[in-house]
Design an enzyme around this catalytic site. Structure first.
Site, mmCIF file in Angstrom:
data_model
loop_
_atom_site.group_PDB
_atom_site.id
_atom_site.type_symbol
_atom_site.label_atom_id
_atom_site.label_comp_id
_atom_site.label_asym_id
_atom_site.label_seq_id
_atom_site.Cartn_x
_atom_site.Cartn_y
_atom_site.Cartn_z
ATOM 1 C CG HIS A 48 -19.136 53.683 -25.107
ATOM 2 N ND1 HIS A 48 -19.835 52.504 -25.127
ATOM 3 C CD2 HIS A 48 -18.862 53.986 -26.410
ATOM 4 C CE1 HIS A 48 -19.982 52.097 -26.381
ATOM 5 N NE2 HIS A 48 -19.398 52.976 -27.178
ATOM 6 C CG HIS A 67 -24.189 52.087 -24.118
ATOM 7 N ND1 HIS A 67 -24.573 51.104 -23.227
ATOM 8 C CD2 HIS A 67 -22.878 52.312 -23.864
ATOM 9 C CE1 HIS A 67 -23.557 50.750 -22.478
ATOM 10 N NE2 HIS A 67 -22.508 51.476 -22.838
#
Length: 213
Positions: A155, A8
């Site tokens: 992540h 992200h």
């Protein structure tokens, strides 16, 4: 089949000072202005040769926001949120609050003792690895017969554990070496379902962030 793993964009929880207090792990942490800019550059500079067949995302807000910006270029591509792509599971609250520095120490302890729940409610590294492996095994079964590009927004730790899985390596390797996962960087992996082999084509590719204008 190609997997394009993308961390992200920069979020507010990524830029906390070491002495900042945390009373909870924040799954709703939003992107910073810089992070929004990173996601826009990713969207605009993403290679045509890797046009996605499907887009997967962690349900955490920072991943969903990044994926949402990216999808502006591919509005008709199927989109799936999968809880198994989440970052580590953590307690709903810290009583008393902890500092960002203490949180970083917990993350280091998870690597040194991957089988342990360092504090109550904090998912162990081994358990996190198991759910990520389940995600990929299901994914490979679903798309085994397709030549496709699968984009996955997730992540940093999830990317680390994914690559260990692809290479057939254990979590203990993180004590020796790690792979940098910068915000919006792409990790491109070719998977051959016939042989079950993986080819790492590009790691931490940030070329879209080097563009000007």
């Amino acid at each position: 089949m190609r997997l394009i793993l993308i961390r992200h964009a920069q979020a507010r929880c990524n830029i906390l000072e070491d002495d900042a207090l945390m009373d909870a792990y924040d799954p709703h942490c939003e992107l910073t202005e810089a992070g929004i800019g990173q996601a826009v550059k990713l969207r605009d500079e993403y290679p045509v040769s890797l046009t996605p067949s499907v887009i997967y995302s962690s349900p955490l807000k920072r991943a969903r926001e990044t994926a949402g910006i990216f999808r502006g270029r591919y509005p008709s591509v199927p989109f799936v949120e999968d809880e198994r792509l989440s970052e580590l599971k953590a307690p709903e609250s810290f009583i008393p609050p902890i500092t960002q520095g203490q949180w970083d120490l917990y993350l280091e302890q998870r690597i040194r003792s991957p089988h342990l729940e360092i504090v109550k409610g904090l998912e162990s590294l081994d358990v996190q690895r198991e759910r990520i492996e389940r995600f990929y095994k299901d994914l490979f079964r679903k798309y085994a017969e397709e030549a496709c590009n699968i984009v996955i927004f997730t992540h940093a730790f999830s990317i680390q554990l994914s690559i260990l899985f692809f290479l057939g390596l254990g979590n203990e390797q993180l004590l020796q070496w790690q792979i940098k996962a910068s915000n919006t960087a792409m990790h491109i992996i070719h998977y051959d379902p016939t042989s079950g082999s993986f080819l790492l084509e590009s790691l931490n590719n940030r070329s879209h962030l080097q563009t000007t204008g």
